[in-house]
Scaffold this motif. Structure first.
Motif, PDB file in Angstrom:
ATOM      1  N   TYR A   1      25.677  40.423  -0.359  1.00  0.00           N
ATOM      2  CA  TYR A   1      25.621  41.757  -0.938  1.00  0.00           C
ATOM      3  C   TYR A   1      24.880  42.721  -0.023  1.00  0.00           C
ATOM      4  CZ  TYR A   1      21.231  39.585  -2.405  1.00  0.00           C
ATOM      5  OH  TYR A   1      20.039  38.905  -2.418  1.00  0.00           O
ATOM      6  N   LEU A   2      25.137  43.982  -0.245  1.00  0.00           N
ATOM      7  CA  LEU A   2      24.531  45.044   0.568  1.00  0.00           C
ATOM      8  C   LEU A   2      24.607  46.347  -0.209  1.00  0.00           C
ATOM      9  CD1 LEU A   2      23.588  46.337   3.307  1.00  0.00           C
ATOM     10  CD2 LEU A   2      26.013  46.507   3.901  1.00  0.00           C
ATOM     11  N   ASN A   3      23.471  46.998  -0.401  1.00  0.00           N
ATOM     12  CA  ASN A   3      23.440  48.296  -1.066  1.00  0.00           C
ATOM     13  C   ASN A   3      23.539  49.378   0.010  1.00  0.00           C
ATOM     14  OD1 ASN A   3      22.641  50.761  -2.347  1.00  0.00           O
ATOM     15  ND2 ASN A   3      21.780  49.540  -4.026  1.00  0.00           N
ATOM     16  N   ALA A   4      24.760  49.874   0.235  1.00  0.00           N
ATOM     17  CA  ALA A   4      25.012  50.825   1.319  1.00  0.00           C
ATOM     18  C   ALA A   4      24.270  52.143   1.120  1.00  0.00           C
ATOM     19  CB  ALA A   4      26.513  51.081   1.435  1.00  0.00           C
ATOM     20  N   ASP A   5      24.125  52.578  -0.139  1.00  0.00           N
ATOM     21  CA  ASP A   5      23.418  53.837  -0.402  1.00  0.00           C
ATOM     22  C   ASP A   5      21.948  53.724  -0.008  1.00  0.00           C
ATOM     23  OD1 ASP A   5      25.740  54.974  -1.350  1.00  0.00           O
ATOM     24  OD2 ASP A   5      25.327  54.456  -3.444  1.00  0.00           O
ATOM     25  N   GLU A   6      21.318  52.621  -0.395  1.00  0.00           N
ATOM     26  CA  GLU A   6      19.913  52.411  -0.024  1.00  0.00           C
ATOM     27  C   GLU A   6      19.770  52.304   1.495  1.00  0.00           C
ATOM     28  OE1 GLU A   6      18.425  49.847  -3.945  1.00  0.00           O
ATOM     29  OE2 GLU A   6      18.276  49.005  -1.932  1.00  0.00           O
ATOM     30  N   MET A   7      20.721  51.656   2.131  1.00  0.00           N
ATOM     31  CA  MET A   7      20.676  51.481   3.584  1.00  0.00           C
ATOM     32  C   MET A   7      20.758  52.830   4.292  1.00  0.00           C
ATOM     33  SD  MET A   7      23.247  49.176   5.888  1.00  0.00           S
ATOM     34  CE  MET A   7      23.039  49.019   7.669  1.00  0.00           C
ATOM     35  N   ALA A   8      21.606  53.723   3.760  1.00  0.00           N
ATOM     36  CA  ALA A   8      21.745  55.046   4.370  1.00  0.00           C
ATOM     37  C   ALA A   8      20.459  55.855   4.224  1.00  0.00           C
ATOM     38  CB  ALA A   8      22.916  55.788   3.731  1.00  0.00           C
ATOM     39  N   ASP A   9      19.789  55.707   3.079  1.00  0.00           N
ATOM     40  CA  ASP A   9      18.560  56.465   2.829  1.00  0.00           C
ATOM     41  C   ASP A   9      17.358  55.885   3.567  1.00  0.00           C
ATOM     42  OD1 ASP A   9      19.962  58.160   1.200  1.00  0.00           O
ATOM     43  OD2 ASP A   9      19.454  57.083  -0.654  1.00  0.00           O
ATOM     44  N   ASN A  10      17.322  54.550   3.663  1.00  0.00           N
ATOM     45  CA  ASN A  10      16.164  53.900   4.285  1.00  0.00           C
ATOM     46  C   ASN A  10      16.628  52.643   5.028  1.00  0.00           C
ATOM     47  OD1 ASN A  10      13.733  52.817   5.044  1.00  0.00           O
ATOM     48  ND2 ASN A  10      12.837  52.787   2.985  1.00  0.00           N
ATOM     49  N   PRO A  11      17.030  52.778   6.290  1.00  0.00           N
ATOM     50  CA  PRO A  11      17.569  51.645   7.051  1.00  0.00           C
ATOM     51  C   PRO A  11      16.601  50.486   7.222  1.00  0.00           C
ATOM     52  CG  PRO A  11      18.020  53.738   8.151  1.00  0.00           C
ATOM     53  CD  PRO A  11      17.044  54.023   7.067  1.00  0.00           C
ATOM     54  N   ASP A  12      15.309  50.730   7.010  1.00  0.00           N
ATOM     55  CA  ASP A  12      14.320  49.673   7.203  1.00  0.00           C
ATOM     56  C   ASP A  12      13.986  48.916   5.914  1.00  0.00           C
ATOM     57  OD1 ASP A  12      14.028  50.269   9.926  1.00  0.00           O
ATOM     58  OD2 ASP A  12      12.639  51.903   9.439  1.00  0.00           O
ATOM     59  N   ASN A  13      14.468  49.417   4.780  1.00  0.00           N
ATOM     60  CA  ASN A  13      14.128  48.766   3.510  1.00  0.00           C
ATOM     61  C   ASN A  13      15.236  49.021   2.484  1.00  0.00           C
ATOM     62  OD1 ASN A  13      12.801  47.463   1.438  1.00  0.00           O
ATOM     63  ND2 ASN A  13      11.481  49.210   0.955  1.00  0.00           N
ATOM     64  N   TYR A  14      16.145  48.097   2.375  1.00  0.00           N
ATOM     65  CA  TYR A  14      17.254  48.233   1.424  1.00  0.00           C
ATOM     66  C   TYR A  14      17.617  46.859   0.888  1.00  0.00           C
ATOM     67  CZ  TYR A  14      19.888  46.794   5.574  1.00  0.00           C
ATOM     68  OH  TYR A  14      20.331  46.115   6.681  1.00  0.00           O
ATOM     69  N   THR A  15      18.316  46.845  -0.227  1.00  0.00           N
ATOM     70  CA  THR A  15      18.699  45.589  -0.871  1.00  0.00           C
ATOM     71  C   THR A  15      19.867  44.956  -0.129  1.00  0.00           C
ATOM     72  OG1 THR A  15      17.998  46.424  -3.023  1.00  0.00           O
ATOM     73  CG2 THR A  15      19.490  44.532  -3.013  1.00  0.00           C
ATOM     74  N   SER A  16      19.675  43.730   0.322  1.00  0.00           N
ATOM     75  CA  SER A  16      20.753  42.998   0.991  1.00  0.00           C
ATOM     76  C   SER A  16      20.434  41.514   0.964  1.00  0.00           C
ATOM     77  CB  SER A  16      20.910  43.458   2.443  1.00  0.00           C
ATOM     78  OG  SER A  16      19.855  42.968   3.245  1.00  0.00           O
ATOM     79  N   THR A  17      21.441  40.712   1.191  1.00  0.00           N
ATOM     80  CA  THR A  17      21.241  39.259   1.242  1.00  0.00           C
ATOM     81  C   THR A  17      20.218  38.898   2.313  1.00  0.00           C
ATOM     82  OG1 THR A  17      23.515  38.871   0.513  1.00  0.00           O
ATOM     83  CG2 THR A  17      22.395  37.045   1.601  1.00  0.00           C
ATOM     84  N   THR A  18      20.394  39.456   3.510  1.00  0.00           N
ATOM     85  CA  THR A  18      19.513  39.112   4.629  1.00  0.00           C
ATOM     86  C   THR A  18      18.068  39.490   4.344  1.00  0.00           C
ATOM     87  OG1 THR A  18      21.350  39.449   6.157  1.00  0.00           O
ATOM     88  CG2 THR A  18      19.147  39.402   7.099  1.00  0.00           C
ATOM     89  N   ASN A  19      17.840  40.697   3.842  1.00  0.00           N
ATOM     90  CA  ASN A  19      16.466  41.131   3.565  1.00  0.00           C
ATOM     91  C   ASN A  19      15.818  40.275   2.481  1.00  0.00           C
ATOM     92  OD1 ASN A  19      16.516  43.134   5.505  1.00  0.00           O
ATOM     93  ND2 ASN A  19      17.124  44.750   4.080  1.00  0.00           N
ATOM     94  N   ASP A  20      16.613  39.914   1.460  1.00  0.00           N
ATOM     95  CA  ASP A  20      16.063  39.070   0.400  1.00  0.00           C
ATOM     96  C   ASP A  20      15.733  37.671   0.918  1.00  0.00           C
ATOM     97  OD1 ASP A  20      16.112  41.039  -1.495  1.00  0.00           O
ATOM     98  OD2 ASP A  20      17.981  40.407  -2.433  1.00  0.00           O
TER      99      ASP A  20
END
Length: 678
Positions: A362-381
């Protein structure tokens, strides 16, 4: 002018076999959509195949299979009369001529109505269950009936089998008659609701799926449902349903949803009954439309629904199972990766192991666009979970990717990058032999400790890319079952996108294949998927489940290997040693011995194509089955079994899932083997 041409074509077709006041006809929009779809498949689909007589024959067979795959309705004479269309559908489609397809459907509808008339006239018949008769519930390899009398006999046995199933569940004659009457009245009502959009969708999917099984057409109404299902904000059990002849089939399970988390519901299971609450009556839903079945399943959050399921791969009439699910709201948070710590002692040595369940990429593209260093994704989790596990002092980490159907390719690459150094992860090939190598560009190794990855037959797409990269780089051990084998990439487009000035006309949607995935070795994941280093006993064969079970699936092939350097954290000697320990446990540990027996019994039952219609014979079979179930090991236990227990650290004895338990022990074996190697 177009409609007058259509009417001329209609006049050229013999409608003598059906009531002309009831037949369904294609619309101008259908004809337009057909031509657009053919152009999309011709110019944009990955498969370079001509729409010619050969493909026309495949479409013809697909269509008959979609309408009457079990040969319960058409007569042999009907099929013979349809043969004149076998090699002409390609030319008809290019012109937007859908008359042959609608003609065949109208004959089919007439035949179904005739069978339902027979069934309703005989629902109150009291059968003699002392006779030694046999009912063939799987007729896919049998010939079509030659006469109406043959169909009557087939349907007499169909009704008798359904009545016997009800009798075995405790119903008396009056109740049996009531249930069958309600079932077939509902079935009749649904058939009467068929409209031209239904016909067009069935036929066009026979066309699209002749290119490959992941290319599909959706009518405007179903396109809305498709887009809604793509959003993780549904309330219910988290399953996507689709019509499959007389059944409603589960075509997708939402990670984080109750059905997925139960571990008891699988893709391609068919819903044959729905009951509300723990004690509500099981309502027979055979013959219902899929939207009506969905309406029965949906309900307020926190309420219980029970589903009677015909397992994937089982033929109509085979044994069913009942699954209880608590409805809940499905959202992204429910599908996020989770972890747990397990303590065990193996060969006299104590281990603390971290287990991370990854249900989706999974990947929250909206969060990624707003904050590339901290967003919801499989890798970050997973990064966060690994840090937490390392703080717990784990000796190794296992990633559980069972039933993970894929998701964001970007995340498969990034997740791989946590465990391998900078380098290629996957290759993608597009039409005209255009290739792209997709790299992990982060030179840092986030986790360099012992790693194994567990997959099963329903791990697909992005899961296969990740597991394949870990295996090819020799970074960790892959355990479990051969994966699904889906090595293709799809794109979704609205048909309106291909017509100028069509904003006011509501057209459907098409999902079509645009590329193929390849491992860094150059081997496609198509068909073959990922074969584990340590293979577990499996209930699901490649021939019956996964990509290889689809006749139109794109073939496996190979391209040039990417430039990558294996890490050699594991080697053939280590894998051979782990295999020996696994094989020893398969022979000696009672849980695994029982598991293998249960799998063999289930596989044997799945191959059955007929049942006895004798009450005493069936009663004994049911009693024997109940005894086996009472002592049966739970196969396909919940992926969230670990989190079900609120205790932070668990022992191996707390785990009931035999696959998970064995994977954990193999990780401990792997750590010991690595120490000996070092």
């Amino acid at each position: 002018m177009m409609m007058s041409g259509l009417m001329l074509l209609l006049l050229q077709v013999s409608w003598a076999k059906i009531d002309s006041t009831k037949y369904l006809q294609p619309t101008q929009s259908h004809m337009k959509e057909a031509r657009i779809i053919i152009q999309i498949l011709d110019y944009l689909h990955y498969r370079d195949v001509d729409l010619n007589d050969s493909l026309s024959s495949v479409i013809f067979d697909n269509y008959l299979e979609a309408l009457d795959g079990n040969k319960n309705y058409f007569l042999a004479s009907d099929i013979k009369s349809f043969e004149k269309y076998r090699f002409s559908l390609d030319d008809d489609l290019k012109r937007g001529n859908l008359v042959p397809a609608f003609y065949i459907f109208n004959i089919y509808k007439n035949r179904v109505e005739s069978r339902l008339k027979y069934a309703l006239a005989n629902t109150g018949y009291e059968f003699d269950f002392s006779k030694n008769e046999i009912f063939h519930f799987d007729r896919s390899d049998m010939p079509y009936a030659k006469t109406e009398a043959e169909l009557d006999e087939l349907w007499r046995k169909t009704l008798k089998n359904q009545a016997l199933n009800l009798k075995l569940s405790g119903s008396d004659n009056a109740k049996i008659a009531e249930v069958l009457k309600t079932r077939y009245e509902r079935f009749k009502s649904n058939v009467e609701k068929y409209n031209s959009n239904d016909v067009f969708e069935i036929f066009m999917n026979s066309v699209t799926e002749s290119f490959d099984p992941h290319t599909n057409y959706y009518t405007p109404l179903n396109a809305e449902d498709f887009e809604m299902q793509s959003k993780k904000s549904l309330e219910g059990i988290g399953a996507t349903l689709q019509q499959d002849n007389d059944y409603t089939k589960i075509v997708e399970l939402r990670p984080g949803g109750p059905a997925f988390l139960s571990g008891q519901v699988n893709k391609d299971d068919r819903v044959v009954g729905v009951a509300q609450g723990a004690d509500g009556e099981m309502i027979d839903v055979i013959g219902w439309r899929s939207d009506e079945v969905a309406g029965q399943i949906r309900g307020p959050k926190g309420t219980l629904v029970r589903l009677e399921l015909l397992p994937a791969g089982a033929s109509p009439g085979a044994e069913t199972k009942v699954v209880s699910l608590v409805r809940d709201k499905i959202n992204l948070d429910d599908a996020r990766a989770k972890s747990q710590v397990v303590q065990l002692t193996e060969n006299g040595e104590k281990f603390t192991l971290g287990i991370i369940t990854v249900p989706d990429f999974y990947l929250n593209a909206d969060e990624m666009a707003d904050n590339p260093d901290n967003y919801t994704s499989t890798t970050n989790d997973v990064k966060r979970l690994i840090k937490e596990l390392q703080a717990e002092g784990v000796d190794g980490v296992m990633l559980d990717l069972r039933n993970n159907g894929g998701g964001a390719l970007f995340e498969a690459i990034n997740l791989s990058g946590l465990f391998i150094p900078e380098g290629p992860v996957v290759q993608v090939k597009y039409p005209q032999n255009r290739k792209e190598v997709m790299d992990d560009e982060n030179p840092e190794l986030f986790y360099d400790g012992p790693l194994n990855v567990m997959i099963n037959r329903f791990s697909a797409s992005a899961s296969e890319i990740f597991a394949g990269a870990i295996q090819d780089y020799k970074r960790g051990i892959i355990v479990g079952e051969q994966s699904y084998g889906k090595g293709t990439v799809q794109n979704v487009r609205g048909l309106n996108d291909f017509i100028r000035g069509a904003e006011d006309e509501e057209l459907g949607l098409i999902k079509f294949t645009i590329a193929k995935f390849y491992r860094v070795t150059g081997s496609s994941t198509q068909h073959r998927g990922v074969t584990p280093d340590i293979e577990f006993p499996s209930l699901y064969s490649a021939e019956d489940f996964g990509e290889s079970s689809q006749p139109s699936a794109l073939p496996w092939d190979k391209i040039e290997a990417a430039n990558y350097k294996p890490m050699n954290y594991v080697n053939d000697a280590m894998i051979a040693a782990l295999k020996r320990q696994h094989q020893k446990r398969l022979k000696e540990e009672q849980t695994l011995v029982d598991l293998q027996f249960d799998i063999q019994e289930l596989q044997k039952n799945r191959k059955r194509t007929e049942v006895s219609l004798n009450y005493e014979v069936r009663k004994k079979e049911q009693e024997d089955l109940d005894k086996r179930r009472a002592s049966q090991v739970k196969i396909g236990a919940s992926l969230t079994e670990l989190e079900a227990n609120k205790v932070k650290d668990r022992s191996l004895d707390d785990i009931k899932d035999p696959y998970l338990k064995e994977s954990i022990r193999l990780l401990a074996d792997q750590i010991q083997a690595a120490k000996r190697k070092g």
